[in-house]
Structure formats: structure tokens, C-alpha cells
Design a protein around this motif. Structure first.
Motif, PDB file in Angstrom:
ATOM      1  N   GLY A  48      26.346  25.308 -46.181  1.00 61.06           N
ATOM      2  CA  GLY A  48      26.294  24.657 -47.492  1.00 61.06           C
ATOM      3  C   GLY A  48      27.598  24.802 -48.256  1.00 61.06           C
ATOM      4  N   ASN A  49      28.185  26.002 -48.204  1.00 63.69           N
ATOM      5  CA  ASN A  49      29.455  26.230 -48.896  1.00 63.69           C
ATOM      6  C   ASN A  49      30.572  25.360 -48.340  1.00 63.69           C
ATOM      7  OD1 ASN A  49      28.255  28.159 -50.497  1.00 63.69           O
ATOM      8  ND2 ASN A  49      28.947  29.898 -49.260  1.00 63.69           N
ATOM      9  N   ILE A  50      30.602  25.223 -46.994  1.00 66.08           N
ATOM     10  CA  ILE A  50      31.625  24.385 -46.362  1.00 66.08           C
ATOM     11  C   ILE A  50      31.432  22.920 -46.751  1.00 66.08           C
ATOM     12  CG2 ILE A  50      32.441  23.514 -44.126  1.00 66.08           C
ATOM     13  CD1 ILE A  50      31.819  26.323 -42.988  1.00 66.08           C
ATOM     14  N   ALA A  51      30.163  22.475 -46.784  1.00 66.38           N
ATOM     15  CA  ALA A  51      29.880  21.092 -47.175  1.00 66.38           C
ATOM     16  C   ALA A  51      30.328  20.834 -48.612  1.00 66.38           C
ATOM     17  CB  ALA A  51      28.383  20.807 -47.021  1.00 66.38           C
ATOM     18  N   ASN A  52      30.068  21.796 -49.509  1.00 63.29           N
ATOM     19  CA  ASN A  52      30.495  21.652 -50.915  1.00 63.29           C
ATOM     20  C   ASN A  52      32.015  21.593 -51.025  1.00 63.29           C
ATOM     21  OD1 ASN A  52      27.853  21.673 -51.833  1.00 63.29           O
ATOM     22  ND2 ASN A  52      27.815  23.893 -52.175  1.00 63.29           N
ATOM     23  N   ALA A  53      32.687  22.438 -50.241  1.00 62.65           N
ATOM     24  CA  ALA A  53      34.156  22.451 -50.273  1.00 62.65           C
ATOM     25  C   ALA A  53      34.722  21.119 -49.788  1.00 62.65           C
ATOM     26  CB  ALA A  53      34.682  23.597 -49.398  1.00 62.65           C
ATOM     27  N   ASN A  57      33.180  18.185 -49.887  1.00 60.31           N
ATOM     28  CA  ASN A  57      32.887  17.173 -50.921  1.00 60.31           C
ATOM     29  C   ASN A  57      33.870  17.266 -52.079  1.00 60.31           C
ATOM     30  OD1 ASN A  57      30.701  16.195 -49.491  1.00 60.31           O
ATOM     31  ND2 ASN A  57      29.210  17.507 -50.525  1.00 60.31           N
ATOM     32  N   THR A  58      34.201  18.504 -52.487  1.00 63.99           N
ATOM     33  CA  THR A  58      35.152  18.706 -53.598  1.00 63.99           C
ATOM     34  C   THR A  58      36.527  18.164 -53.223  1.00 63.99           C
ATOM     35  OG1 THR A  58      33.961  20.686 -54.303  1.00 63.99           O
ATOM     36  CG2 THR A  58      36.216  20.432 -55.096  1.00 63.99           C
ATOM     37  N   ILE A  59      36.971  18.460 -51.993  1.00 67.23           N
ATOM     38  CA  ILE A  59      38.290  17.980 -51.534  1.00 67.23           C
ATOM     39  C   ILE A  59      38.320  16.461 -51.504  1.00 67.23           C
ATOM     40  CG2 ILE A  59      39.822  17.883 -49.510  1.00 67.23           C
ATOM     41  CD1 ILE A  59      38.870  20.777 -48.893  1.00 67.23           C
ATOM     42  N   GLN A  60      37.247  15.828 -50.984  1.00 69.28           N
ATOM     43  CA  GLN A  60      37.200  14.368 -50.911  1.00 69.28           C
ATOM     44  C   GLN A  60      37.188  13.741 -52.299  1.00 69.28           C
ATOM     45  OE1 GLN A  60      33.743  13.796 -48.454  1.00 69.28           O
ATOM     46  NE2 GLN A  60      34.953  13.741 -46.546  1.00 69.28           N
TER      47      GLN A  60
END
Length: 436
Positions: A408-413, A415-418
Motif C-alpha cells: 500500500g505504501n509503495i502504491a501511494n508513493a 500515485n504521488t509521483i505520478q
């Protein structure tokens, strides 16, 4: 007949194999029958020997012409048996190995797999029913040759087990050294043979009996004890067999407690081990395992006071047990802390003085069961990783939960970068329009 030894062969790094090279004009099998008969009857004198040799050769000729390979194997093995039991046989070891290898070659001439298997069973019976100390290494080499010649996978598994049987009965290093190198491929062998749980159980038990007294193989001994015990699932069909595994279950516990390299095991979850809890003879051994895997030093010291004779009987040294139990107690502290362990908690759990806390921390790190930093100023140990003494279903569930959080943390990171990239690209586009 001359003999050359070769290594390798087979799909799964099979045991070494012997090759027969024909150096006479006579049919190899008839030549073997003749030479075997001559050797076997050599002490009887020509008056007795010559008619016997002629009779055996004539009988072998009939079997050969009729393609009666099972009968041929029976005849050849009868003569080889006399040679195996002959006092002069050690001087003719190379000849004997050659003769037995030619007999093994009969399995390649059989008309069916079933016939080949029957021939193999005859050969195995002859080689395993000799006195244990009588030429065990030679018999194992011949069995490995037979293994490579057999087309049947179930036959290969049977022959391999017979080789282990010879090695275990011989109880000598030379015989064990013939089979021990093959143990590293045992998982590949089991998959290749396609054998079921009962056959695997028999195989692993045979291996443990060879490794038990083999110097420098204690880790492998423990590993195969685990493999053997893991074949029991506690089902109703296992009820009789599992009761016979108590001695091996106790042996696995003792090996774990003795080892200075093992700090994690799954023995408590195994039905073959769990049965010891209600066994009059082995209940204290089971209690000892529970102490090492779920409790701390104070529990061990109380147990030792009440069971010192039992520990000595199993060859367990009290001082070594204390050392291991202190490290186990440190792991228990690491599992129950929030990442930080005060020195005071360590001194209490390990029953040590303040000035040796760091010694035990370094010992745990060098044993590769703990990764941490020491805050000497605040007298704290900051743990980043520790070995779980038991890795069962709760530990798997915890790992799954952690992996879920990390995912989940990697997915959030991502999404934030995109999102930032889209914002940047949009800002650059507006700036371009303003310049135009």
C-alpha cells in the motif's frame, strides 16, 4: 571381462555407474557364468569343478537362447553367491564387481518393466542379505549401477533404498561415504521418482539412521529428522505409524537443543512431536522444547533443577543450554518490544550483570539472529530485525499483513509521483502558451 567406473548418469544426477567392456569373443553373460563358476568351484578340485562348470554353462546357454532372463539372473546369482561368501573374494573384488554388474545388465534385456523389476528384486535380495560388514562398499556400487540401468522409476526408488539399507547396516564410515553425497539431491530424486508419503517416510528414516553417527553431519541429521517427522499429518490413517515415530521426535528435540546454530524450528506444530506431550516417557523432552521455543531462562533453570538426570541422559550440557537459552530469551524480548529494549530488561531476562549486556548483544549479532544498534547513553538496544523462534501460521499472517502495508505504501508513493509529474507537465504547458 574388464571393468571401468564412470560417474554421473541419469536425469537427476544419479549415483555413479559401472560399465562393462567385452574383451572376449564369447557372449558376455556366458563368459560371466563360466568365470564365476570357475572361481566359485576353484577350491573343489578339477574332478568336481569341471562338471559343475559345464552344467552351469549349458543351463545358461538354454536360458539365453530362450530369452529367460529371470531364470538367467537366478542362475548367475547362485554362482555369484558362492563367490561373495568365498574367503578369497577380497582378492577378487574387481572381478566380483564386474560379474555383478553384468548380472545387473540383465534388466536392460528384460521383455517388460515388470520382468526387469523382478530381476532387480532378485539382485537386491542377494546384495542386502549378506553379512553387514561383508564388502558393503562394493555392494553399494553395484546397486548404484543397477539403479542407472533400471527403466522403472519405482524400481529406481526401491534400489536406492536398498543401497541405504546396506550402508546403514554396515555402520562404517566407508559405506556411509558412498551414499552421503547423494543426499543433497534427495528432493530432486523424490520428485523424479514420484513416490508417496509412506515411501518418503521410509526413505528419510533410512537417511537419518546413516547420518546419526556420521561426524560433521549434525545439521543434515536434524534436517532429515524434520523431513521424516513432517510426513505425518495426524490423520487417522497415520495413527499406527505416528506412534512409531516417538523416538525420532525426541531425537529431533535433543538435536535442536544441543545445536549452537539453530534458533528457530517448527517442531511444535508437527503432530509427530505433539504426541509426546501425553507420553509418559517423552513428556519432559516435549516440555523442554516448549521452554526453548516459548519461554525464558528462568523456566529452563526450574526445569533443569527437577530434571538434571534426564538432561545428562540425553547428552545435554547444562552450561551450553544456559548459553543458548540466554540467546533465546533475548529473541523473546526482541519479539515483545516496540523496537527498543532497555538494558534493565536484558539483565533481568538473561540473569546477567549490567557490564556484560553488550557481550550478549554482540554474541546474538555474530550468531546472525539479531540486527540492532546499541544506544549506550540511554542504555537501549534498538532492534531492526530478529529471528522468530517459531515460524508458524501466526508469523505467516503477520508477514502477510506487513507485506500488505508495504504494498500500500509503495502504491501511494507511485500515485504521488505520478500526480506531481502531471502537475509539472501542466505547469510547463501553460508557461509555453504565455510565451507565445
Amino acid at each position: 571381462l574388464s571393468h571401468t567406473g564412470g560417474g554421473g548418469g541419469g536425469r537427476e544426477k544419479n549415483p555413479s555407474m559401472a560399465t562393462i567392456v567385452n574383451t572376449t569373443e564369447e557372449e558376455p553373460m556366458l563368459a560371466v557364468v563360466r568365470s564365476t563358476a570357475q572361481l566359485a568351484w576353484a577350491d573343489a578340485g578339477p574332478e568336481v569343478a569341471d562338471p559343475e562348470v559345464a552344467r552351469l554353462c549349458a543351463e545358461a546357454q538354454q536360458h539365453l537362447l530362450a530369452g529367460r532372463w529371470l531364470d538367467m539372473a537366478t542362475l548367475m546369482l547362485a554362482s555369484a553367491d558362492l563367490l561373495l561368501l568365498s574367503p578369497s573374494a577380497p582378492d577378487k573384488a574387481a572381478d566380483l564387481e564386474c560379474i555383478l554388474t553384468v548380472i545387473c545388465n540383465l534388466v536392460t534385456m528384460a521383455g517388460s518393466e515388470d520382468e526387469a523389476l523382478e530381476i532387480a528384486k532378485l539382485i537386491c535380495a542377494k546384495l542386502t542379505h549378506q553379512p553387514p560388514a561383508d564388502k558393503p562398499t562394493l555392494r553399494i556400487k553395484v546397486l548404484f549401477s543397477l539403479y542407472n540401468l533400471l527403466p522403472s522409476l519405482s524400481g529406481k526408488a526401491m534400489v536406492y533404498r536398498k543401497a541405504l539399507e546396506v550402508a546403514a547396516a554396515a555402520a562404517g564410515k566407508a559405506a556411509a561415504d558412498c551414499v552421503v553425497p547423494t543426499f543433497k539431491n534427495i528432493d530432486a530424486f523424490v520428485a523424479y521418482w514420484g513416490i508417496g508419503k509412506p515411501e518418503q517416510r521410509e526413505l528419510f528414516l533410512a537417511i537419518t539412521r546413516i547420518l546419526k553417527d556420521h561426524k560433521g553431519m549434525t545439521k543434515d541429521y536434524f534436517k532429515f529428522l524434520n523431513k521424516y517427522l513432517a510426513t505425518f499429518d495426524g490423520s487417522a490413517g497415520d495413527a499406527d505409524a505416528i506412534a512409531a515415530a516417538k523416538e525420532e521426535a525426541a531425537a529431533a528435540i535433543v538435536e535442536f537443543v544441543k545445536s549452537s546454530d539453530l534458533y528457530q524450528c517448527d517442531l511444535l506444530d508437527m503432530p509427530a512431536v505433539a504426541q509426546l506431550e501425553k507420553d509418559d516417557k517423552y513428556q519432559p523432552v516435549y516440555e523442554l522444547l516448549k521452554i526453548f521455543l516459548t519461554q525464558r531462562l528462568e523456566s529452563y533453570l526450574a526445569f533443569q533443577t527437577a530434571n538434571s538426570t534426564l538432561l545428562q541422559g540425553y547428552g545435554l550440557v547444562h552450561e551450553d543450554c544456559i548459553t543458548k537459552m540466554r540467546l533465546m530469551s533475548l529473541l523473546d524480548l526482541s519479539g515483545h518490544c516496540s523496537g527498543e529494549i532497555p538494558y534493565s530488561a536484558i539483565t533481568k531476562a538473561l540473569e546477567i550483570n549490567d557490564d556484560v549486556v553488550e557481550y550478549w548483544i554482540v554474541k546474538a549479532i555474530s550468531s546472525k539472529i539479531l540486527d540492532c544498534k546499541v544506544d549506550q547513553l540511554n542504555q537501549l538496544v534498538i532492534v531492526s530485525r530478529h529471528t522468530a523462534r517459531v515460524f508458524g501460521m501466526p508469523q505467516w499472517q503477520s508477514l502477510r499483513s506487513k507485506l500488505g502495508v508495504w504494498r500500500g505504501n509503495i502504491a501511494n508513493a507511485i500515485n504521488t509521483i505520478q500526480a506531481n509529474k502531471v502537475t509539472e507537465d501542466g505547469g510547463q504547458g501553460m508557461q509555453g502558451l504565455m510565451i507565445r
